[in-house]
Design a protein around this motif. Structure first.
Motif, PDB file in Angstrom:
ATOM      1  N   ALA A  98       0.824  -1.215   0.000  1.00 25.53           N
ATOM      2  CA  ALA A  98       0.000   0.000   0.000  1.00 25.53           C
ATOM      3  C   ALA A  98       0.857   1.264   0.000  1.00 25.53           C
ATOM      4  CB  ALA A  98      -0.913   0.002   1.214  1.00 25.53           C
ATOM      5  N   ASN A 147       0.145   5.093   1.173  1.00 21.12           N
ATOM      6  CA  ASN A 147      -0.830   5.929   1.881  1.00 21.12           C
ATOM      7  C   ASN A 147      -2.196   5.249   2.006  1.00 21.12           C
ATOM      8  OD1 ASN A 147       1.064   8.077   2.091  1.00 21.12           O
ATOM      9  ND2 ASN A 147       0.599   8.636  -0.038  1.00 21.12           N
ATOM     10  N   GLY A 148      -2.175   3.958   2.331  1.00 21.22           N
ATOM     11  CA  GLY A 148      -3.425   3.230   2.564  1.00 21.22           C
ATOM     12  C   GLY A 148      -4.151   2.805   1.302  1.00 21.22           C
ATOM     13  N   VAL A 149      -3.511   3.000   0.147  1.00 19.71           N
ATOM     14  CA  VAL A 149      -4.162   2.647  -1.121  1.00 19.71           C
ATOM     15  C   VAL A 149      -3.332   1.589  -1.854  1.00 19.71           C
ATOM     16  CG1 VAL A 149      -4.891   3.510  -3.394  1.00 19.71           C
ATOM     17  CG2 VAL A 149      -5.242   4.918  -1.346  1.00 19.71           C
ATOM     18  N   LYS A 181      -7.179   1.351  -8.372  1.00 23.88           N
ATOM     19  CA  LYS A 181      -6.740   1.594  -6.996  1.00 23.88           C
ATOM     20  C   LYS A 181      -7.882   1.441  -6.001  1.00 23.88           C
ATOM     21  CE  LYS A 181      -3.005   4.729  -8.390  1.00 23.88           C
ATOM     22  NZ  LYS A 181      -1.934   3.755  -8.301  1.00 23.88           N
ATOM     23  N   GLU A 223      -8.785   1.190  -1.455  1.00 20.77           N
ATOM     24  CA  GLU A 223      -8.323   1.230  -0.069  1.00 20.77           C
ATOM     25  C   GLU A 223      -7.968  -0.189   0.368  1.00 20.77           C
ATOM     26  OE1 GLU A 223     -11.117   3.004   2.716  1.00 20.77           O
ATOM     27  OE2 GLU A 223     -11.842   4.232   1.048  1.00 20.77           O
ATOM     28  N   LYS A 248      -8.795  -1.922   2.823  1.00 22.25           N
ATOM     29  CA  LYS A 248      -9.917  -2.751   3.277  1.00 22.25           C
ATOM     30  C   LYS A 248     -10.788  -3.249   2.139  1.00 22.25           C
ATOM     31  CE  LYS A 248     -10.357  -0.760   7.860  1.00 22.25           C
ATOM     32  NZ  LYS A 248     -10.985   0.347   8.589  1.00 22.25           N
ATOM     33  N   LYS A 249     -10.702  -2.585   0.978  1.00 24.95           N
ATOM     34  CA  LYS A 249     -11.595  -2.959  -0.126  1.00 24.95           C
ATOM     35  C   LYS A 249     -10.903  -3.802  -1.183  1.00 24.95           C
ATOM     36  CE  LYS A 249     -14.839   0.712   0.631  1.00 24.95           C
ATOM     37  NZ  LYS A 249     -15.123   2.123   0.429  1.00 24.95           N
TER      38      LYS A 249
END
Ligand SMILES: [Zn+2]
Length: 151
Positions: A47, A49-51, A60, A62, A64-65
């Motif tokens: 990841a 920055n969380g992406v 792209k 997140e 969690k997804k």
């Protein structure tokens, strides 16, 4: 703690009627736990920055997804927790397009060098049996790695 009423049978059975030692988690529970921590590790590691970027379609998402998609199926234990074999992959590619294996192979060779996909196919054919101890050690290892990454 469950308290059992003292009864006659307990006297007769003596020690055998004492409550059993705490049950160890079953092997499938341990495998499940390792899958969970490994999946989070893979997504966290890749990841920015969380992406995460899907390794086969480039979209792209997140953390969690997105999922941790296997190039060689999870049924092969020799590559199930191989970091080369597992990358962030969107649900559409991972589930609905059966992992987009052809695109996945191209991604692997492009990223890690020609022949990477082939060598993973080879490795997946090997029979590898992990002991419960080894599985637990892997869980510990990836929990530590996750801590390190989140610092
Ligand atoms: Zn995708």
């Amino acid at each position: 703690m469950i308290r059992r009423k003292h009864n006659k049978n307990q006297e007769i059975l003596g020690n055998r009627s004492k409550k059993p030692a705490p049950k160890k988690p079953s092997r499938s529970k341990i495998v499940q736990k390792l899958d969970t921590v490994f999946s989070l590790y893979i997504r966290t590691k890749h990841a920015k920055n969380g992406v995460c970027t899907c390794c086969t379609c480039g979209r792209k998402f997140e953390i969690k997804k997105i999922q941790a998609g296997h190039f060689q199926s999870r049924k092969h234990y020799s590559t199930r927790w191989d970091e080369l074999n597992v990358h962030p992959q969107c649900p559409k590619c991972n589930v609905f397009s059966q992992g987009e294996q052809y695109e996945y192979a191209k991604f692997l060779d492009r990223t890690y060098g020609e022949g990477t996909a082939d060598s993973l196919v080879e490795k997946a054919r090997e029979i590898e049996k992990f002991s419960t101890y080894e599985l637990e050690a892997l869980i510990e290892h990836y929990q530590q790695e996750l801590k390190r990454l989140s610092r």
